[in-house]
Design a protein around this motif. Structure first.
Motif, mmCIF file in Angstrom:
data_model
loop_
_atom_site.group_PDB
_atom_site.id
_atom_site.type_symbol
_atom_site.label_atom_id
_atom_site.label_comp_id
_atom_site.label_asym_id
_atom_site.label_seq_id
_atom_site.Cartn_x
_atom_site.Cartn_y
_atom_site.Cartn_z
ATOM 1 N N GLU A 117 27.096 -31.368 36.977
ATOM 2 C CA GLU A 117 28.343 -32.006 37.422
ATOM 3 C C GLU A 117 29.283 -31.000 38.097
ATOM 4 O OE1 GLU A 117 30.464 -33.715 34.090
ATOM 5 O OE2 GLU A 117 32.346 -33.556 35.210
ATOM 6 N N PHE A 118 29.372 -29.796 37.513
ATOM 7 C CA PHE A 118 30.323 -28.807 38.031
ATOM 8 C C PHE A 118 29.862 -28.239 39.372
ATOM 9 C CE2 PHE A 118 30.585 -28.845 33.407
ATOM 10 C CZ PHE A 118 31.886 -29.323 33.279
ATOM 11 N N ILE A 175 30.517 -30.868 42.056
ATOM 12 C CA ILE A 175 31.923 -30.892 42.505
ATOM 13 C C ILE A 175 32.173 -29.701 43.444
ATOM 14 C CG2 ILE A 175 34.326 -30.683 41.753
ATOM 15 C CD1 ILE A 175 33.360 -32.005 39.072
ATOM 16 N N PHE A 229 32.510 -31.609 46.843
ATOM 17 C CA PHE A 229 33.880 -32.097 46.987
ATOM 18 C C PHE A 229 34.919 -31.015 47.230
ATOM 19 C CE2 PHE A 229 31.628 -35.455 44.637
ATOM 20 C CZ PHE A 229 31.642 -36.368 45.673
ATOM 21 N N ASP A 274 41.853 -28.143 39.022
ATOM 22 C CA ASP A 274 42.662 -27.983 37.817
ATOM 23 C C ASP A 274 42.597 -29.275 37.002
ATOM 24 O OD1 ASP A 274 44.575 -26.833 35.997
ATOM 25 O OD2 ASP A 274 45.228 -25.576 37.687
ATOM 26 N N ASP A 275 43.316 -29.317 35.880
ATOM 27 C CA ASP A 275 43.257 -30.515 35.042
ATOM 28 C C ASP A 275 43.938 -31.704 35.705
ATOM 29 O OD1 ASP A 275 41.821 -29.524 32.799
ATOM 30 O OD2 ASP A 275 43.552 -28.275 32.369
ATOM 31 N N LEU A 279 38.994 -39.483 43.654
ATOM 32 C CA LEU A 279 37.708 -40.166 43.781
ATOM 33 C C LEU A 279 36.978 -40.137 42.452
ATOM 34 C CD1 LEU A 279 35.159 -41.182 45.364
ATOM 35 C CD2 LEU A 279 34.655 -38.771 45.799
ATOM 36 N N LEU A 316 33.537 -41.080 40.939
ATOM 37 C CA LEU A 316 32.198 -41.389 41.429
ATOM 38 C C LEU A 316 31.250 -41.533 40.248
ATOM 39 C CD1 LEU A 316 30.740 -41.605 44.140
ATOM 40 C CD2 LEU A 316 30.414 -39.133 44.094
ATOM 41 N N LEU A 375 41.935 -35.151 49.665
ATOM 42 C CA LEU A 375 41.265 -35.459 48.399
ATOM 43 C C LEU A 375 41.778 -34.447 47.388
ATOM 44 C CD1 LEU A 375 38.960 -36.986 46.860
ATOM 45 C CD2 LEU A 375 37.440 -35.134 47.576
ATOM 46 N N GLY A 414 41.437 -34.729 43.803
ATOM 47 C CA GLY A 414 40.822 -34.690 42.474
ATOM 48 C C GLY A 414 39.919 -35.870 42.265
ATOM 49 N N ASP A 450 36.712 -37.657 39.370
ATOM 50 C CA ASP A 450 35.903 -37.608 38.167
ATOM 51 C C ASP A 450 34.476 -37.943 38.583
ATOM 52 O OD1 ASP A 450 35.567 -37.213 35.467
ATOM 53 O OD2 ASP A 450 35.876 -39.331 34.980
ATOM 54 N N THR A 451 33.511 -37.314 37.936
ATOM 55 C CA THR A 451 32.119 -37.558 38.292
ATOM 56 C C THR A 451 31.345 -37.884 37.023
ATOM 57 O OG1 THR A 451 32.396 -35.918 40.046
ATOM 58 C CG2 THR A 451 30.148 -36.618 39.549
HETATM 59 P P1 ADP Z 1 38.229 -32.414 33.378
HETATM 60 O O1 ADP Z 1 37.050 -32.242 32.486
HETATM 61 O O2 ADP Z 1 39.388 -31.532 33.110
HETATM 62 O O3 ADP Z 1 38.596 -33.864 33.567
HETATM 63 P P2 ADP Z 1 36.398 -32.308 35.558
HETATM 64 O O4 ADP Z 1 35.336 -31.386 35.156
HETATM 65 O O5 ADP Z 1 36.140 -33.775 35.444
HETATM 66 O O6 ADP Z 1 37.745 -31.913 34.820
HETATM 67 O O7 ADP Z 1 36.792 -32.020 37.058
HETATM 68 C C1 ADP Z 1 37.069 -30.698 37.494
HETATM 69 C C2 ADP Z 1 37.898 -30.761 38.746
HETATM 70 O O8 ADP Z 1 37.134 -31.382 39.765
HETATM 71 C C3 ADP Z 1 39.169 -31.595 38.590
HETATM 72 O O9 ADP Z 1 40.175 -31.000 39.376
HETATM 73 C C4 ADP Z 1 38.790 -32.932 39.170
HETATM 74 O O10 ADP Z 1 39.921 -33.581 39.709
HETATM 75 C C5 ADP Z 1 37.782 -32.532 40.247
HETATM 76 N N1 ADP Z 1 36.766 -33.571 40.480
HETATM 77 C C6 ADP Z 1 35.837 -34.058 39.622
HETATM 78 N N2 ADP Z 1 35.055 -34.999 40.200
HETATM 79 C C7 ADP Z 1 35.517 -35.126 41.464
HETATM 80 C C8 ADP Z 1 35.167 -35.946 42.561
HETATM 81 N N3 ADP Z 1 34.175 -36.836 42.505
HETATM 82 N N4 ADP Z 1 35.881 -35.808 43.698
HETATM 83 C C9 ADP Z 1 36.888 -34.927 43.778
HETATM 84 N N5 ADP Z 1 37.267 -34.132 42.786
HETATM 85 C C10 ADP Z 1 36.600 -34.211 41.642
#
Ligand code: ADP
Ligand code: MG
Length: 321
Positions: A3-4, A7, A11, A27-28, A86, A88, A116, A118, A120-121
């Protein structure tokens, strides 16, 4: 790829050129600076595979359209879209699909100067959910509940084109060049942010036509506690809908979804000034009828008969999956 990495690879590189993004992806939470004298507009729309797009749809179009339908909601409020997140949900990491998705997303962001910021994936059945943030001058957001009896009803463009394009796809019709152009209406729609200054100045109520004029106008009427009388002869029907649907063309224009034009109302006293300004600015909007104090929407047929218009646009919970 986890996942990381996903991103990081797909993204993060879609970096924004907007100076008003204080904290972007990584960031958070993200942080943006709202211009002074402006208020924030927020809207979310989700596209689900097999419901809003075909399972084998090009991911470029999926991403592009997901952004456009969200922009359309900001356009309907008379605002300017600025930032989005976004969410996804992917069944698997398919790099070809993600590359096309990224290209479509990047083009959508570039076209409308969006950032864009931030998201979640997650893993699961394919869906794309976008939350869009926009700005509008304080107190200027155009609502659904402002229509008054006597107001003129306008639509911002020809209707039924996207529904006809969908019909072409479902019937696997071999397409000529101008029919291929129609597919764009469905796959890469253009939301009408260009009308926002006109709307801010003249519209008493507005909505975007995502489910079909009959449904969407009924939302204005319900919210505003008014009715409406439409003139069938004035409803702008896309020429290819006329060509292919014959006597059903009006139905397509009234009930077909996905056109992403706007429906809005203008005070009767402002109509001539509004129309003059439309011409001066090179816009083409269509007067289709008037708001009245009845509780229903009716339509005057070409032969003069007035019949009730039932909202027959797309409704997710009225269709079997
Ligand atoms: P957390 O666990 O703190 O919610 P994530 O690991 O989900 O953080 O996401 C890490 C960073 O990547 C965050 O800034 C989040 O907004 C961004 N991010 C995650 N998925 C996507 C996506 N599909 N598109 C754009 N940004 C994303
Ligand atoms: Mg998260």
């Amino acid at each position: 790829m986890n996942e990381f990495q996903l991103i990081e690879y797909f993204f993060k590189p879609i970096l924004s050129k907007r100076p008003d993004v204080a904290i972007g992806i990584g960031d958070d939470a993200a942080s943006v600076k709202i211009a002074s004298g402006m208020e924030l507009l927020v809207s979310t729309d989700t596209l689900v595979s097999g419901v809003h797009f075909f399972r084998d749809e090009d991911a470029f179009h999926v991403a592009f359209k997901a952004v456009m339908v969200n922009i359309s909601d900001i356009a309907a409020m008379g605002g300017v879209p600025c930032w989005l997140t976004l969410s996804l949900t992917l069944p698997e990491i398919n790099e070809h699909w993600l590359c096309r998705f990224k290209e479509g997303l990047a083009q959508a962001l570039e076209t409308f100067n969006l950032a864009l910021i931030g998201g979640d994936t997650t893993r699961g059945p394919l869906s794309v959910s976008i939350t869009i943030l926009g700005q509008v001058p304080l107190g200027k957001a155009i609502r659904r509940d402002g229509a008054k009896p006597g107001d003129a009803i306008y639509v911002s463009g020809e209707l039924g084109g996207a529904a006809q394009a969908l019909r072409f796809l479902m019937d696997k019709t071999p397409l000529s060049q101008d029919e291929k152009v129609l597919m764009q209406k469905l796959q890469v729609p253009t939301p009408r942010v260009d009308l926002r200054m006109m709307l801010q100045q003249y519209a008493t109520a507005a909505i975007d036509i995502s489910d079909g004029l009959s449904s969407d106008l009924s939302h204005i009427c319900q919210a505003s506690h008014v009715g409406a009388l439409l003139q069938a002869s004035l409803v702008p029907i896309h020429p290819l809908v006329k060509k292919y649907q014959g006597t059903k063309a009006l139905d397509f224009a009234l009930n077909g979804g996905d056109d992403y034009e706007l429906c809005f109302t203008v005070k009767a006293a402002d109509r001539s000034l509004f129309q003059q300004e439309l011409i001066e600015q090179g816009f083409c909007c269509f007067f289709v009828g008037c708001i009245d104090d009845k509780k229903t929407i009716r339509i005057k047929k070409e032969e003069g008969r007035i019949v009730p218009l039932t909202a027959a646009g797309y409704n997710h919970f009225s269709m079997p999956l």
